[in-house]
Scaffold this active site. Structure first.
Site, PDB file in Angstrom:
ATOM      1  N   TYR A  74       0.813  -1.238   0.000  1.00 41.12           N
ATOM      2  CA  TYR A  74       0.000   0.000   0.000  1.00 41.12           C
ATOM      3  C   TYR A  74       0.841   1.280   0.000  1.00 41.12           C
ATOM      4  O   TYR A  74       0.325   2.348   0.321  1.00 41.12           O
ATOM      5  CB  TYR A  74      -0.956   0.038   1.209  1.00 41.12           C
ATOM      6  CG  TYR A  74      -1.868  -1.151   1.294  1.00 41.12           C
ATOM      7  CD1 TYR A  74      -2.757  -1.426   0.271  1.00 41.12           C
ATOM      8  CD2 TYR A  74      -1.830  -2.004   2.391  1.00 41.12           C
ATOM      9  CE1 TYR A  74      -3.591  -2.531   0.336  1.00 41.12           C
ATOM     10  CE2 TYR A  74      -2.665  -3.113   2.467  1.00 41.12           C
ATOM     11  CZ  TYR A  74      -3.533  -3.366   1.435  1.00 41.12           C
ATOM     12  OH  TYR A  74      -4.364  -4.457   1.497  1.00 41.12           O
ATOM     13  N   CYS A 106     -14.315  -3.178   1.391  1.00 42.63           N
ATOM     14  CA  CYS A 106     -13.952  -3.090   2.820  1.00 42.63           C
ATOM     15  C   CYS A 106     -13.402  -1.734   3.257  1.00 42.63           C
ATOM     16  O   CYS A 106     -13.883  -1.159   4.234  1.00 42.63           O
ATOM     17  CB  CYS A 106     -12.934  -4.171   3.163  1.00 42.63           C
ATOM     18  SG  CYS A 106     -13.628  -5.813   2.998  1.00 42.63           S
TER      19      CYS A 106
END
Ligand SMILES: NC(=O)c1ccc[n+]([C@@H]2O[C@H](COP(=O)([O-])OP(=O)(O)OC[C@H]3O[C@@H](n4cnc5c(N)ncnc54)[C@H](O)[C@@H]3O)[C@@H](O)[C@H]2O)c1
Length: 440
Positions: free
Chosen positions: A260, A271
Protein backbone atom coordinates in the site's frame (compact mmCIF):
# COMPACT_ATOMS: atom_id res chain seq x y z
CA UNK A 1 40.00 12.77 3.15
CA UNK A 2 39.90 16.39 4.42
CA UNK A 3 36.28 17.21 5.27
CA UNK A 4 34.76 20.54 6.36
CA UNK A 5 31.52 20.25 8.34
CA UNK A 6 29.42 23.43 8.49
CA UNK A 7 27.19 23.72 11.56
CA UNK A 8 28.14 22.10 14.86
CA UNK A 9 24.61 21.32 16.01
CA UNK A 10 23.10 17.86 16.47
CA UNK A 11 23.71 16.68 12.92
CA UNK A 12 27.02 18.44 12.31
CA UNK A 13 28.70 17.41 15.57
CA UNK A 14 27.68 13.76 15.24
CA UNK A 15 28.75 13.71 11.58
CA UNK A 16 32.09 15.39 12.31
CA UNK A 17 32.96 13.15 15.26
CA UNK A 18 31.90 9.92 13.52
CA UNK A 19 33.85 10.74 10.33
CA UNK A 20 36.90 11.73 12.41
CA UNK A 21 36.68 8.40 14.24
CA UNK A 22 37.09 6.68 10.87
CA UNK A 23 40.38 8.47 10.15
CA UNK A 24 39.10 11.38 8.06
CA UNK A 25 40.68 14.78 8.70
CA UNK A 26 37.58 16.69 9.86
CA UNK A 27 37.20 20.43 10.41
CA UNK A 28 33.99 21.58 12.07
CA UNK A 29 32.92 25.17 11.36
CA UNK A 30 30.32 27.17 13.25
CA UNK A 31 29.45 30.85 13.60
CA UNK A 32 28.78 30.18 17.29
CA UNK A 33 32.12 30.58 19.08
CA UNK A 34 30.85 28.79 22.19
CA UNK A 35 30.20 25.59 20.18
CA UNK A 36 33.58 25.81 18.47
CA UNK A 37 35.30 26.26 21.86
CA UNK A 38 33.47 23.24 23.29
CA UNK A 39 34.65 20.96 20.46
CA UNK A 40 38.18 22.36 20.67
CA UNK A 41 38.19 21.48 24.34
CA UNK A 42 37.20 17.91 23.47
CA UNK A 43 33.63 18.31 24.72
CA UNK A 44 30.34 17.96 22.88
CA UNK A 45 28.20 21.08 22.33
CA UNK A 46 25.09 18.83 22.28
CA UNK A 47 24.00 15.96 24.52
CA UNK A 48 24.14 12.66 22.61
CA UNK A 49 25.08 9.27 24.06
CA UNK A 50 28.67 8.36 23.14
CA UNK A 51 29.37 11.64 21.37
CA UNK A 52 31.55 13.32 24.01
CA UNK A 53 33.90 10.31 24.14
CA UNK A 54 34.22 10.27 20.32
CA UNK A 55 34.96 14.01 20.24
CA UNK A 56 37.51 13.83 23.06
CA UNK A 57 39.34 10.97 21.34
CA UNK A 58 39.27 12.57 17.88
CA UNK A 59 40.41 16.00 19.13
CA UNK A 60 43.22 14.43 21.16
CA UNK A 61 44.24 12.30 18.19
CA UNK A 62 44.28 15.33 15.86
CA UNK A 63 41.59 14.08 13.45
CA UNK A 64 38.93 16.59 14.59
CA UNK A 65 39.35 20.37 14.63
CA UNK A 66 36.85 23.16 15.21
CA UNK A 67 37.06 26.69 13.88
CA UNK A 68 35.07 29.77 12.95
CA UNK A 69 37.31 30.23 9.92
CA UNK A 70 35.98 28.80 6.64
CA UNK A 71 39.38 29.32 5.03
CA UNK A 72 41.17 27.12 7.61
CA UNK A 73 38.55 24.41 7.18
CA UNK A 74 38.57 24.56 3.38
CA UNK A 75 42.35 24.68 2.83
CA UNK A 76 42.87 21.60 0.58
CA UNK A 77 39.51 20.15 1.67
CA UNK A 78 37.82 17.81 -0.79
CA UNK A 79 34.33 18.03 0.61
CA UNK A 80 32.05 20.34 2.62
CA UNK A 81 29.11 18.84 4.51
CA UNK A 82 26.53 21.54 5.17
CA UNK A 83 24.61 20.75 8.38
CA UNK A 84 23.22 24.18 9.31
CA UNK A 85 19.65 24.64 10.51
CA UNK A 86 16.61 24.97 8.20
CA UNK A 87 13.96 26.04 10.74
CA UNK A 88 10.38 26.97 9.87
CA UNK A 89 9.96 30.48 8.49
CA UNK A 90 6.68 32.39 8.66
CA UNK A 91 4.01 30.40 6.82
CA UNK A 92 5.88 27.14 7.32
CA UNK A 93 8.46 27.44 4.54
CA UNK A 94 11.92 26.06 5.27
CA UNK A 95 14.22 28.97 6.14
CA UNK A 96 17.11 28.60 3.75
CA UNK A 97 19.08 31.69 4.70
CA UNK A 98 21.59 29.71 6.83
CA UNK A 99 22.17 27.36 3.90
CA UNK A 100 22.67 30.27 1.49
CA UNK A 101 25.01 32.01 3.94
CA UNK A 102 27.19 28.96 4.50
CA UNK A 103 27.37 28.17 0.77
CA UNK A 104 28.33 31.81 0.10
CA UNK A 105 31.04 31.47 2.79
CA UNK A 106 32.27 28.25 1.15
CA UNK A 107 32.42 29.91 -2.28
CA UNK A 108 34.36 32.94 -0.95
CA UNK A 109 36.84 30.75 0.90
CA UNK A 110 37.33 28.34 -2.03
CA UNK A 111 38.44 31.27 -4.20
CA UNK A 112 41.25 32.05 -1.74
CA UNK A 113 42.53 28.77 -0.33
CA UNK A 114 44.81 26.13 -1.81
CA UNK A 115 42.53 23.66 -3.62
CA UNK A 116 42.70 19.91 -2.99
CA UNK A 117 45.01 17.87 -5.22
CA UNK A 118 42.02 16.77 -7.31
CA UNK A 119 41.20 20.43 -8.10
CA UNK A 120 37.57 19.64 -7.32
CA UNK A 121 35.47 20.32 -4.22
CA UNK A 122 32.13 18.69 -3.35
CA UNK A 123 29.47 20.69 -1.50
CA UNK A 124 27.11 18.21 0.11
CA UNK A 125 23.91 19.37 1.80
CA UNK A 126 22.99 17.26 4.83
CA UNK A 127 20.40 19.71 6.16
CA UNK A 128 16.80 18.98 5.23
CA UNK A 129 15.90 21.19 2.26
CA UNK A 130 12.87 21.26 -0.09
CA UNK A 131 13.14 19.55 -3.49
CA UNK A 132 14.85 21.81 -6.00
CA UNK A 133 17.11 23.62 -3.50
CA UNK A 134 20.35 22.05 -4.72
CA UNK A 135 19.54 22.59 -8.39
CA UNK A 136 18.08 26.07 -8.02
CA UNK A 137 20.16 27.56 -5.20
CA UNK A 138 23.37 25.64 -4.57
CA UNK A 139 24.50 24.74 -8.10
CA UNK A 140 24.05 28.31 -9.45
CA UNK A 141 25.83 29.75 -6.38
CA UNK A 142 28.81 27.47 -7.02
CA UNK A 143 29.02 27.92 -10.78
CA UNK A 144 28.50 31.71 -10.58
CA UNK A 145 30.76 32.23 -7.58
CA UNK A 146 33.62 30.04 -8.71
CA UNK A 147 33.93 31.19 -12.34
CA UNK A 148 37.65 31.59 -12.98
CA UNK A 149 38.61 30.16 -9.56
CA UNK A 150 41.46 27.63 -9.20
CA UNK A 151 38.96 24.97 -8.11
CA UNK A 152 35.80 23.47 -9.60
CA UNK A 153 32.91 22.43 -7.40
CA UNK A 154 29.82 20.25 -7.62
CA UNK A 155 26.86 19.81 -5.31
CA UNK A 156 24.83 16.98 -3.81
CA UNK A 157 22.10 16.28 -1.32
CA UNK A 158 22.86 13.57 1.20
CA UNK A 159 19.95 13.41 3.67
CA UNK A 160 20.71 12.57 7.29
CA UNK A 161 18.48 9.98 8.95
CA UNK A 162 19.85 10.05 12.51
CA UNK A 163 17.52 10.58 15.46
CA UNK A 164 18.44 12.76 18.41
CA UNK A 165 19.18 10.60 21.45
CA UNK A 166 20.70 7.81 19.37
CA UNK A 167 22.55 9.95 16.83
CA UNK A 168 25.94 8.20 16.98
CA UNK A 169 24.46 4.69 16.80
CA UNK A 170 22.13 5.78 13.99
CA UNK A 171 25.02 7.34 12.06
CA UNK A 172 26.93 4.05 11.99
CA UNK A 173 23.82 1.96 11.30
CA UNK A 174 21.99 4.29 8.95
CA UNK A 175 18.96 2.61 7.37
CA UNK A 176 19.84 4.31 4.08
CA UNK A 177 22.81 6.17 2.63
CA UNK A 178 21.54 8.19 -0.31
CA UNK A 179 23.34 10.80 -2.34
CA UNK A 180 21.44 12.88 -4.84
CA UNK A 181 23.61 14.50 -7.46
CA UNK A 182 24.01 15.02 -11.17
CA UNK A 183 27.80 15.26 -10.75
CA UNK A 184 29.65 11.92 -10.98
CA UNK A 185 32.72 13.37 -9.23
CA UNK A 186 30.62 14.35 -6.22
CA UNK A 187 28.96 10.92 -6.25
CA UNK A 188 32.43 9.33 -6.21
CA UNK A 189 33.65 11.53 -3.34
CA UNK A 190 30.59 10.83 -1.16
CA UNK A 191 30.74 7.10 -1.93
CA UNK A 192 34.34 6.96 -0.81
CA UNK A 193 33.70 9.21 2.25
CA UNK A 194 31.02 6.84 3.56
CA UNK A 195 32.77 3.70 2.32
CA UNK A 196 33.16 2.40 5.91
CA UNK A 197 29.38 2.07 6.39
CA UNK A 198 27.73 -1.27 5.83
CA UNK A 199 24.93 0.26 3.78
CA UNK A 200 25.91 0.85 0.15
CA UNK A 201 25.75 4.46 -1.04
CA UNK A 202 22.76 4.85 -3.38
CA UNK A 203 23.21 7.54 -6.04
CA UNK A 204 19.94 9.17 -7.18
CA UNK A 205 18.73 12.51 -8.59
CA UNK A 206 19.04 15.53 -6.27
CA UNK A 207 15.28 16.10 -6.03
CA UNK A 208 14.74 12.46 -5.13
CA UNK A 209 17.26 12.70 -2.28
CA UNK A 210 15.77 15.99 -1.05
CA UNK A 211 12.23 14.58 -1.18
CA UNK A 212 13.15 11.30 0.49
CA UNK A 213 13.89 12.98 3.82
CA UNK A 214 10.52 14.78 3.75
CA UNK A 215 8.74 11.54 2.80
CA UNK A 216 10.39 9.77 5.76
CA UNK A 217 9.51 12.47 8.26
CA UNK A 218 5.95 12.84 6.95
CA UNK A 219 5.50 9.07 7.22
CA UNK A 220 6.90 8.92 10.74
CA UNK A 221 4.60 11.75 11.82
CA UNK A 222 1.67 9.98 10.13
CA UNK A 223 2.48 6.73 11.95
CA UNK A 224 2.51 8.47 15.34
CA UNK A 225 -0.76 10.24 14.59
CA UNK A 226 -2.37 7.05 13.26
CA UNK A 227 -1.51 5.14 16.44
CA UNK A 228 -2.76 8.03 18.57
CA UNK A 229 -6.02 8.42 16.64
CA UNK A 230 -6.68 4.68 17.00
CA UNK A 231 -5.91 5.02 20.70
CA UNK A 232 -8.35 7.93 21.18
CA UNK A 233 -11.09 5.96 19.45
CA UNK A 234 -10.39 2.62 21.13
CA UNK A 235 -10.30 4.21 24.59
CA UNK A 236 -13.97 5.19 24.28
CA UNK A 237 -14.73 1.66 23.07
CA UNK A 238 -13.01 0.29 26.21
CA UNK A 239 -10.24 -1.36 24.20
CA UNK A 240 -6.52 -1.38 25.08
CA UNK A 241 -4.99 0.21 21.99
CA UNK A 242 -1.48 -0.95 22.96
CA UNK A 243 -2.57 -4.57 22.61
CA UNK A 244 -4.32 -3.85 19.31
CA UNK A 245 -1.31 -1.99 17.90
CA UNK A 246 1.14 -4.59 19.14
CA UNK A 247 -0.75 -7.30 17.23
CA UNK A 248 -1.15 -4.91 14.31
CA UNK A 249 2.65 -4.61 14.07
CA UNK A 250 3.05 -8.38 13.95
CA UNK A 251 1.50 -8.34 10.48
CA UNK A 252 4.57 -7.66 8.41
CA UNK A 253 2.88 -8.62 5.17
CA UNK A 254 0.23 -5.93 4.89
CA UNK A 255 0.85 -3.55 7.84
CA UNK A 256 4.58 -3.08 8.47
CA UNK A 257 5.70 -3.63 4.90
CA UNK A 258 5.90 -1.95 1.47
CA UNK A 259 2.27 -2.97 0.82
CA UNK A 260 0.00 0.00 0.00
CA UNK A 261 2.95 2.40 -0.26
CA UNK A 262 3.20 2.51 -4.03
CA UNK A 263 1.83 5.77 -5.46
CA UNK A 264 -1.08 5.10 -7.79
CA UNK A 265 -4.85 5.33 -7.88
CA UNK A 266 -7.47 5.61 -5.15
CA UNK A 267 -8.38 2.87 -2.70
CA UNK A 268 -11.79 1.25 -2.96
CA UNK A 269 -13.49 -2.11 -2.81
CA UNK A 270 -15.94 -3.60 -0.42
CA UNK A 271 -13.95 -3.09 2.82
CA UNK A 272 -11.66 -0.07 3.11
CA UNK A 273 -14.18 2.76 2.46
CA UNK A 274 -16.97 1.00 4.37
CA UNK A 275 -14.87 0.23 7.43
CA UNK A 276 -13.33 3.69 7.56
CA UNK A 277 -16.81 5.20 7.48
CA UNK A 278 -17.85 2.87 10.29
CA UNK A 279 -14.84 3.89 12.43
CA UNK A 280 -15.51 7.56 11.77
CA UNK A 281 -19.16 7.07 12.70
CA UNK A 282 -18.16 5.43 15.97
CA UNK A 283 -15.83 8.36 16.64
CA UNK A 284 -18.50 10.97 15.86
CA UNK A 285 -21.08 9.33 18.10
CA UNK A 286 -18.52 9.40 20.93
CA UNK A 287 -17.39 12.99 20.22
CA UNK A 288 -13.90 11.83 19.26
CA UNK A 289 -12.17 13.85 16.52
CA UNK A 290 -10.11 11.81 14.06
CA UNK A 291 -8.99 14.41 11.51
CA UNK A 292 -6.29 12.25 10.01
CA UNK A 293 -8.48 9.21 9.37
CA UNK A 294 -11.27 11.47 8.10
CA UNK A 295 -8.68 13.05 5.83
CA UNK A 296 -7.97 9.72 4.14
CA UNK A 297 -11.46 9.76 2.61
CA UNK A 298 -10.96 13.35 1.49
CA UNK A 299 -7.60 12.63 -0.08
CA UNK A 300 -9.00 9.52 -1.80
CA UNK A 301 -11.69 11.67 -3.37
CA UNK A 302 -9.00 14.09 -4.60
CA UNK A 303 -7.12 11.19 -6.19
CA UNK A 304 -10.19 10.41 -8.31
CA UNK A 305 -11.03 14.00 -9.20
CA UNK A 306 -7.39 14.61 -10.19
CA UNK A 307 -7.65 11.88 -12.87
CA UNK A 308 -11.00 13.25 -14.07
CA UNK A 309 -9.42 16.72 -14.40
CA UNK A 310 -6.44 15.33 -16.29
CA UNK A 311 -8.69 13.45 -18.73
CA UNK A 312 -10.93 16.52 -19.20
CA UNK A 313 -7.81 18.56 -20.01
CA UNK A 314 -6.95 16.18 -22.90
CA UNK A 315 -8.15 16.78 -26.42
CA UNK A 316 -10.82 14.24 -27.41
CA UNK A 317 -13.92 12.84 -25.78
CA UNK A 318 -13.54 9.09 -26.28
CA UNK A 319 -11.99 7.18 -23.43
CA UNK A 320 -11.06 3.51 -23.03
CA UNK A 321 -11.20 2.39 -19.40
CA UNK A 322 -9.08 -0.74 -19.22
CA UNK A 323 -9.82 -2.35 -15.87
CA UNK A 324 -13.07 -1.76 -13.98
CA UNK A 325 -12.91 -3.63 -10.69
CA UNK A 326 -11.02 -2.05 -7.79
CA UNK A 327 -8.05 -4.39 -8.25
CA UNK A 328 -6.80 -7.22 -10.47
CA UNK A 329 -8.31 -10.71 -10.49
CA UNK A 330 -11.65 -9.83 -8.90
CA UNK A 331 -15.04 -8.96 -10.32
CA UNK A 332 -16.00 -7.09 -7.13
CA UNK A 333 -17.20 -3.70 -8.33
CA UNK A 334 -18.39 -2.41 -4.95
CA UNK A 335 -16.91 1.07 -4.45
CA UNK A 336 -14.44 0.54 -7.27
CA UNK A 337 -12.80 3.92 -7.94
CA UNK A 338 -12.66 2.90 -11.62
CA UNK A 339 -16.45 2.59 -11.71
CA UNK A 340 -16.64 6.01 -10.04
CA UNK A 341 -14.29 7.38 -12.70
CA UNK A 342 -16.48 5.90 -15.46
CA UNK A 343 -19.62 7.42 -13.91
CA UNK A 344 -18.04 10.89 -13.67
CA UNK A 345 -16.68 10.81 -17.21
CA UNK A 346 -20.05 9.65 -18.58
CA UNK A 347 -21.68 12.49 -16.63
CA UNK A 348 -19.35 14.92 -18.37
CA UNK A 349 -20.41 13.61 -21.77
CA UNK A 350 -17.44 11.36 -22.54
CA UNK A 351 -17.88 8.29 -24.72
CA UNK A 352 -16.52 5.62 -22.36
CA UNK A 353 -15.65 2.09 -23.49
CA UNK A 354 -14.76 -0.39 -20.79
CA UNK A 355 -12.74 -3.59 -20.87
CA UNK A 356 -12.16 -5.87 -17.89
CA UNK A 357 -11.25 -9.49 -18.50
CA UNK A 358 -12.76 -10.64 -15.18
CA UNK A 359 -16.00 -8.64 -15.07
CA UNK A 360 -18.95 -10.28 -16.80
CA UNK A 361 -22.18 -8.32 -16.10
CA UNK A 362 -24.30 -11.41 -16.77
CA UNK A 363 -22.61 -13.19 -13.86
CA UNK A 364 -22.70 -10.35 -11.29
CA UNK A 365 -25.04 -11.10 -8.43
CA UNK A 366 -26.16 -9.69 -5.06
CA UNK A 367 -24.73 -6.46 -3.64
CA UNK A 368 -22.13 -6.37 -6.37
CA UNK A 369 -24.85 -6.29 -9.05
CA UNK A 370 -26.98 -3.72 -7.20
CA UNK A 371 -23.97 -1.46 -6.75
CA UNK A 372 -22.97 -1.47 -10.40
CA UNK A 373 -26.57 -1.11 -11.60
CA UNK A 374 -26.89 2.05 -9.52
CA UNK A 375 -23.57 3.44 -10.71
CA UNK A 376 -23.40 2.29 -14.32
CA UNK A 377 -26.88 1.11 -15.39
CA UNK A 378 -25.74 0.72 -19.01
CA UNK A 379 -22.60 -1.23 -18.22
CA UNK A 380 -23.56 -3.99 -20.65
CA UNK A 381 -23.46 -1.50 -23.52
CA UNK A 382 -20.18 0.07 -22.40
CA UNK A 383 -18.27 -3.19 -21.99
CA UNK A 384 -16.21 -4.49 -24.88
CA UNK A 385 -15.05 -8.07 -25.38
CA UNK A 386 -11.47 -7.20 -26.30
CA UNK A 387 -9.17 -4.39 -25.15
CA UNK A 388 -8.47 -3.54 -28.81
CA UNK A 389 -12.20 -2.90 -29.31
CA UNK A 390 -12.21 -0.40 -26.43
CA UNK A 391 -9.12 1.30 -27.80
CA UNK A 392 -10.36 1.64 -31.39
CA UNK A 393 -10.79 5.39 -31.99
CA UNK A 394 -10.16 6.22 -28.29
CA UNK A 395 -8.40 9.51 -27.64
CA UNK A 396 -7.31 8.46 -24.18
CA UNK A 397 -6.90 5.24 -22.23
CA UNK A 398 -7.06 4.90 -18.46
CA UNK A 399 -5.36 1.69 -17.45
CA UNK A 400 -5.51 0.03 -14.07
CA UNK A 401 -5.15 -3.58 -15.21
CA UNK A 402 -1.92 -5.40 -15.96
CA UNK A 403 -3.67 -7.98 -18.14
CA UNK A 404 -1.11 -8.94 -20.88
CA UNK A 405 -3.85 -8.62 -23.53
CA UNK A 406 -4.28 -4.97 -22.52
CA UNK A 407 -0.55 -4.38 -22.74
CA UNK A 408 -0.43 -5.91 -26.22
CA UNK A 409 -3.44 -3.87 -27.37
CA UNK A 410 -1.86 -0.64 -26.08
CA UNK A 411 1.35 -1.37 -27.97
CA UNK A 412 -0.60 -2.28 -31.13
CA UNK A 413 -2.83 0.81 -31.06
CA UNK A 414 -1.41 3.40 -28.65
CA UNK A 415 -3.86 6.18 -27.75
CA UNK A 416 -2.75 9.82 -27.79
CA UNK A 417 -3.08 9.95 -24.00
CA UNK A 418 -2.42 7.02 -21.72
CA UNK A 419 -3.02 7.27 -17.97
CA UNK A 420 -1.37 4.42 -16.11
CA UNK A 421 -3.05 4.23 -12.71
CA UNK A 422 -0.78 1.63 -11.15
CA UNK A 423 2.63 1.99 -12.76
CA UNK A 424 2.99 -1.69 -13.53
CA UNK A 425 2.73 -1.67 -17.31
CA UNK A 426 6.48 -1.83 -17.94
CA UNK A 427 9.15 0.08 -19.79
CA UNK A 428 7.81 -0.49 -23.31
CA UNK A 429 4.45 1.12 -22.48
CA UNK A 430 6.05 3.83 -20.34
CA UNK A 431 8.04 4.99 -23.35
CA UNK A 432 4.92 5.53 -25.52
CA UNK A 433 4.60 9.25 -26.40
CA UNK A 434 1.26 9.92 -24.65
CA UNK A 435 2.16 8.03 -21.46
CA UNK A 436 1.41 9.64 -18.09
CA UNK A 437 2.10 7.68 -14.95
CA UNK A 438 -0.14 8.54 -12.05
CA UNK A 439 1.77 9.36 -8.88
CA UNK A 440 4.95 10.47 -10.66
N1 LIG B 1 18.30 17.19 14.69
C1 LIG B 1 18.04 16.07 14.04
O1 LIG B 1 17.76 15.01 14.63
C2 LIG B 1 18.11 16.04 12.54
C3 LIG B 1 18.13 14.81 11.87
C4 LIG B 1 18.22 14.81 10.47
C5 LIG B 1 18.28 16.00 9.79
N2 LIG B 1 18.23 17.18 10.46
C6 LIG B 1 18.36 18.41 9.69
O2 LIG B 1 19.71 18.82 9.76
C7 LIG B 1 19.81 20.25 9.81
C8 LIG B 1 20.57 20.67 11.05
O3 LIG B 1 19.82 20.25 12.17
P1 LIG B 1 20.42 20.40 13.64
O4 LIG B 1 19.38 19.86 14.55
O5 LIG B 1 21.79 19.82 13.66
O6 LIG B 1 20.51 22.00 13.77
P2 LIG B 1 21.14 22.84 14.98
O7 LIG B 1 20.32 24.06 15.10
O8 LIG B 1 21.36 21.97 16.17
O9 LIG B 1 22.58 23.24 14.43
C9 LIG B 1 22.78 24.13 13.36
C10 LIG B 1 24.13 24.79 13.56
O10 LIG B 1 24.44 25.53 12.39
C11 LIG B 1 25.17 26.68 12.82
N3 LIG B 1 25.21 27.65 11.73
C12 LIG B 1 24.23 28.48 11.27
N4 LIG B 1 24.69 29.19 10.24
C13 LIG B 1 25.97 28.81 10.00
C14 LIG B 1 26.97 29.19 9.06
N5 LIG B 1 26.73 30.11 8.13
N6 LIG B 1 28.16 28.59 9.14
C15 LIG B 1 28.42 27.65 10.07
N7 LIG B 1 27.52 27.27 10.99
C16 LIG B 1 26.30 27.84 10.96
C17 LIG B 1 24.41 27.13 14.05
O11 LIG B 1 25.20 28.01 14.86
C18 LIG B 1 24.15 25.79 14.72
O12 LIG B 1 25.19 25.43 15.63
C19 LIG B 1 18.38 20.76 9.72
O13 LIG B 1 18.06 21.01 8.37
C20 LIG B 1 17.56 19.59 10.23
O14 LIG B 1 16.24 19.62 9.70
C21 LIG B 1 18.17 17.22 11.82
Amino acid sequence: MKVAVFGLGYVGTVTAACLASQGHDVWGVDVDVAKVDEVRAGRSPVAEPGLEALIAQAVAGGSLHATTSCADALHMAEVSLVCVGTPSAAGGAAELSYIRRSVADIVSALRLVTPPASGHHSVVIRSTVPPGTVEETIVPALSGGLAGAPVTAGAAMCPEFLREGSGVADFFASPLVVVGTADPRVAGTVTSLFGFLEQPVRVVGTRTAESLKYACNAFHATKVSFANEMSRLLRVAGVDSREVMSLFCEDQVLNISPAYLRPGFAFGGSCLPKDLRSLLHLARTNSVDLPMLAGTLATNELTISDIVDRVVACDGRTVALLGLSFKANTDDLRESPNAELAERLLGKGFDVRIYDSVVNPARLIGANRRHIEAKLPHLGRLLTHEPGEALRGADAAIVSSIDPAIRAALLGNPPRHLFDLNGRLGQQIESLPGYEGIGW
